[in-house]
Scaffold this motif. Structure first.
Motif, mmCIF file in Angstrom:
data_model
loop_
_atom_site.group_PDB
_atom_site.id
_atom_site.type_symbol
_atom_site.label_atom_id
_atom_site.label_comp_id
_atom_site.label_asym_id
_atom_site.label_seq_id
_atom_site.Cartn_x
_atom_site.Cartn_y
_atom_site.Cartn_z
ATOM 1 N N GLN A 216 -10.436 9.426 14.352
ATOM 2 C CA GLN A 216 -9.244 9.648 15.159
ATOM 3 C C GLN A 216 -9.373 8.985 16.531
ATOM 4 O O GLN A 216 -8.436 8.353 17.026
ATOM 5 N N VAL A 217 -10.536 9.098 17.131
ATOM 6 C CA VAL A 217 -10.741 8.576 18.482
ATOM 7 C C VAL A 217 -10.911 7.061 18.491
ATOM 8 O O VAL A 217 -10.410 6.374 19.389
ATOM 9 N N ASN A 218 -11.572 6.519 17.473
ATOM 10 C CA ASN A 218 -12.007 5.116 17.545
ATOM 11 C C ASN A 218 -11.192 4.124 16.724
ATOM 12 O O ASN A 218 -11.256 2.922 16.998
ATOM 13 N N LEU A 219 -10.460 4.582 15.717
ATOM 14 C CA LEU A 219 -9.755 3.643 14.842
ATOM 15 C C LEU A 219 -8.292 3.512 15.261
ATOM 16 O O LEU A 219 -7.552 4.493 15.277
ATOM 17 N N LYS A 220 -7.880 2.298 15.565
ATOM 18 C CA LYS A 220 -6.527 2.067 16.070
ATOM 19 C C LYS A 220 -5.455 2.443 15.050
ATOM 20 O O LYS A 220 -4.440 3.031 15.397
ATOM 21 N N SER A 221 -5.657 2.064 13.815
ATOM 22 C CA SER A 221 -4.633 2.272 12.783
ATOM 23 C C SER A 221 -5.015 3.401 11.837
ATOM 24 O O SER A 221 -4.803 3.318 10.626
ATOM 25 N N PHE A 222 -5.573 4.459 12.396
ATOM 26 C CA PHE A 222 -6.039 5.568 11.562
ATOM 27 C C PHE A 222 -4.914 6.158 10.723
ATOM 28 O O PHE A 222 -5.119 6.565 9.582
ATOM 29 N N ARG A 223 -3.707 6.188 11.268
ATOM 30 C CA ARG A 223 -2.603 6.802 10.519
ATOM 31 C C ARG A 223 -2.281 6.011 9.256
ATOM 32 O O ARG A 223 -1.907 6.590 8.239
ATOM 33 N N PHE A 224 -2.441 4.683 9.295
ATOM 34 C CA PHE A 224 -2.207 3.885 8.093
ATOM 35 C C PHE A 224 -3.253 4.203 7.028
ATOM 36 O O PHE A 224 -2.939 4.406 5.856
ATOM 37 N N GLY A 225 -4.517 4.225 7.457
ATOM 38 C CA GLY A 225 -5.589 4.525 6.512
ATOM 39 C C GLY A 225 -5.482 5.929 5.956
ATOM 40 O O GLY A 225 -5.711 6.165 4.766
ATOM 41 N N LEU A 226 -5.106 6.878 6.810
ATOM 42 C CA LEU A 226 -5.001 8.269 6.390
ATOM 43 C C LEU A 226 -3.856 8.459 5.392
ATOM 44 O O LEU A 226 -3.986 9.201 4.413
ATOM 45 N N SER A 227 -2.738 7.796 5.626
ATOM 46 C CA SER A 227 -1.613 7.882 4.690
ATOM 47 C C SER A 227 -2.001 7.337 3.323
ATOM 48 O O SER A 227 -1.710 7.939 2.284
ATOM 49 N N ALA A 228 -2.670 6.179 3.327
ATOM 50 C CA ALA A 228 -3.107 5.591 2.061
ATOM 51 C C ALA A 228 -4.137 6.484 1.382
ATOM 52 O O ALA A 228 -4.138 6.639 0.153
ATOM 53 N N TYR A 229 -5.009 7.089 2.182
ATOM 54 C CA TYR A 229 -6.048 7.968 1.633
ATOM 55 C C TYR A 229 -5.429 9.154 0.894
ATOM 56 O O TYR A 229 -5.775 9.435 -0.258
ATOM 57 N N TYR A 230 -4.499 9.852 1.541
ATOM 58 C CA TYR A 230 -3.888 11.013 0.897
ATOM 59 C C TYR A 230 -2.923 10.598 -0.212
ATOM 60 O O TYR A 230 -2.780 11.307 -1.215
ATOM 61 N N GLY A 231 -2.274 9.458 -0.045
ATOM 62 C CA GLY A 231 -1.425 8.966 -1.121
ATOM 63 C C GLY A 231 -2.231 8.681 -2.365
ATOM 64 O O GLY A 231 -1.825 9.002 -3.491
ATOM 65 N N ASN A 232 -3.408 8.106 -2.165
ATOM 66 C CA ASN A 232 -4.297 7.786 -3.279
ATOM 67 C C ASN A 232 -4.909 9.036 -3.884
ATOM 68 O O ASN A 232 -4.940 9.214 -5.099
ATOM 69 N N LEU A 233 -5.412 9.924 -3.026
ATOM 70 C CA LEU A 233 -6.109 11.122 -3.493
ATOM 71 C C LEU A 233 -5.182 12.078 -4.235
ATOM 72 O O LEU A 233 -5.548 12.649 -5.268
ATOM 73 N N LEU A 234 -3.966 12.238 -3.722
ATOM 74 C CA LEU A 234 -3.053 13.241 -4.265
ATOM 75 C C LEU A 234 -1.935 12.647 -5.112
ATOM 76 O O LEU A 234 -1.110 13.390 -5.648
ATOM 77 N N GLY A 235 -1.898 11.316 -5.220
ATOM 78 C CA GLY A 235 -0.836 10.690 -5.996
ATOM 79 C C GLY A 235 0.532 10.876 -5.372
ATOM 80 O O GLY A 235 1.525 11.093 -6.071
ATOM 81 N N LEU A 236 0.606 10.776 -4.040
ATOM 82 C CA LEU A 236 1.853 11.033 -3.326
ATOM 83 C C LEU A 236 2.622 9.746 -3.068
ATOM 84 O O LEU A 236 2.052 8.653 -3.021
ATOM 85 N N SER A 237 3.916 9.893 -2.869
ATOM 86 C CA SER A 237 4.748 8.767 -2.463
ATOM 87 C C SER A 237 4.469 8.439 -1.002
ATOM 88 O O SER A 237 3.796 9.200 -0.288
#
Length: 362
Positions: A216-237
């Motif tokens: 959260q503190v160090n990665l500029k585009s954390f929200r992009f990675g986090l969205s892809a992570y949960y989309g992948n993990l949970l099969g979300l749109s």
């Protein structure tokens, strides 16, 4: 075509990041498990051939002797530390020795671009190896107050972005364990009971918290990675993943650097309820449901360990955010920090070439 080139260029950075983390990481249980599993699966001879191929590809300018040297070191490490009777710290120690050897002036390993910066960072980072029971019981009796202060200092240096209250609590527990266990008659069994059993859950949670707060503190585009992570993990749109990751990130942004731990505890407990809502559980795997049956602060580290699989998403993304999401959900094998960095590079490259407007108009 230009978008594909930008994507391919950014993905190629993964090789560099792999080498970078190899240089500065010691004690990576995930790496050990994969190495040992591969060795057991294909046998020593095929393993030697595979390692040679991988390192020849990784170091295209390396001589045969240099590539053979680094491959031999990794093979020796695997053979020694994948045995059933190998000590728990075998792989950590061996990986550290290889890392130090690669940074030596007379290193026999291939000379990789950026190795100097990698070694400089390695020297600046603290060791992640915990002190042994013997080391604790040697230092603690000398000066108990000084030991406590030094432990606080070292733990805070390793975990720079978590609430200070967690650091103080861990230090207090460590001193308490030293007081109870540093007696010859009870030392080994006492440390085993205290460390391995009672503190295992809290240690896992702290590692998880440290990782996500660092991201959260160090990665500029954390929200992009986090969205892809949960989309992948949970099969979300895209919409669902963006909403749930936004909820998680807002809690981290609000609480990671707060001195008191209550803020992050409340946020994570609240997020666990969202993540494990009854409307989602029916469609989730048995492993995911098992994670959700755990206490709130154990659920998220448990979910974080679940294996992800590439998933199908919309074939024609509309807008840069959806484009990055599509890339992320189809690369389940890439860790979240590396994925986030790659997505950030893609975003910057696409923006620099002026293709955001074209993406928006698709």
């Amino acid at each position: 075509m230009y978008l594909f080139c930008a994507y391919a260029y950014a993905i190629s950075l993964c090789n560099f990041f792999f080498f970078f983390f190899f240089c500065i990481s010691t004690g990576n249980n995930y790496a050990k498990e994969n190495v040992c599993q591969e060795l057991k699966s294909i046998g020593i001879q095929k393993f030697k051939e595979m390692v040679t191929v991988l390192y020849r590809q990784k170091f295209p300018n390396g001589t045969f002797q240099e590539v053979s040297c680094v491959a031999d070191e990794m093979i020796k490490l695997a053979e020694k530390c994948c045995k059933d009777d190998a000590s728990p710290g075998c792989y950590d120690k061996g990986a550290t020795e290889i890392s130090e050897k690669s940074c030596g002036k007379d290193s026999p390993f291939p000379k990789h671009p950026g190795i100097e910066q990698c070694c400089t960072l390695r020297d600046e980072l603290p060791s992640l190896l915990e002190p042994t029971n013997e080391e604790i019981c040697t230092e603690f009796p000398k000066d108990e107050k000084d030991y406590a202060v030094r432990y606080v200092y070292e733990f805070a240096r390793r975990h720079r972005n978590i609430p200070a209250g967690f650091v103080l609590n861990v230090s207090k527990n460590n001193v308490r364990i030293a007081e109870r266990c540093c007696h010859p008659s009870v030392k080994n069994s006492c440390f085993l009971q205290e460390e391995r059993l009672q503190m295992r859950s809290s240690n896992i949670f702290l590692r998880f918290l440290s990782n996500v707060c660092n991201n959260q503190v160090n990665l500029k585009s954390f929200r992009f990675g986090l969205s892809a992570y949960y989309g992948n993990l949970l099969g979300l749109s895209f919409e669902e993943a963006s909403a749930i990751s936004g909820r998680f990130q807002s809690g981290l942004e609000k609480c990671c650097l707060q001195p008191q731990p209550e803020c992050i505890i409340e946020e994570l407990a609240s997020f666990q309820k969202v993540l494990c809502s009854e409307s989602k559980l029916d469609a989730m795997s048995e492993d995911f449901r098992k994670c959700c049956s755990k206490p709130a602060l154990d659920t998220l580290p448990c979910v974080d360990d679940l294996k992800r699989q590439p998933c199908q998403s919309e074939t024609q993304p509309h807008g840069i955010d959806r484009y990055l999401f599509l890339i992320g959900v189809n690369h389940a094998s890439i860790s979240l920090p590396v994925l986030t960095t790659v997505l950030d590079q893609i975003k910057n490259t696409v923006t620099a070439f002026g293709y955001c407007e074209r993406l928006q108009s698709f």
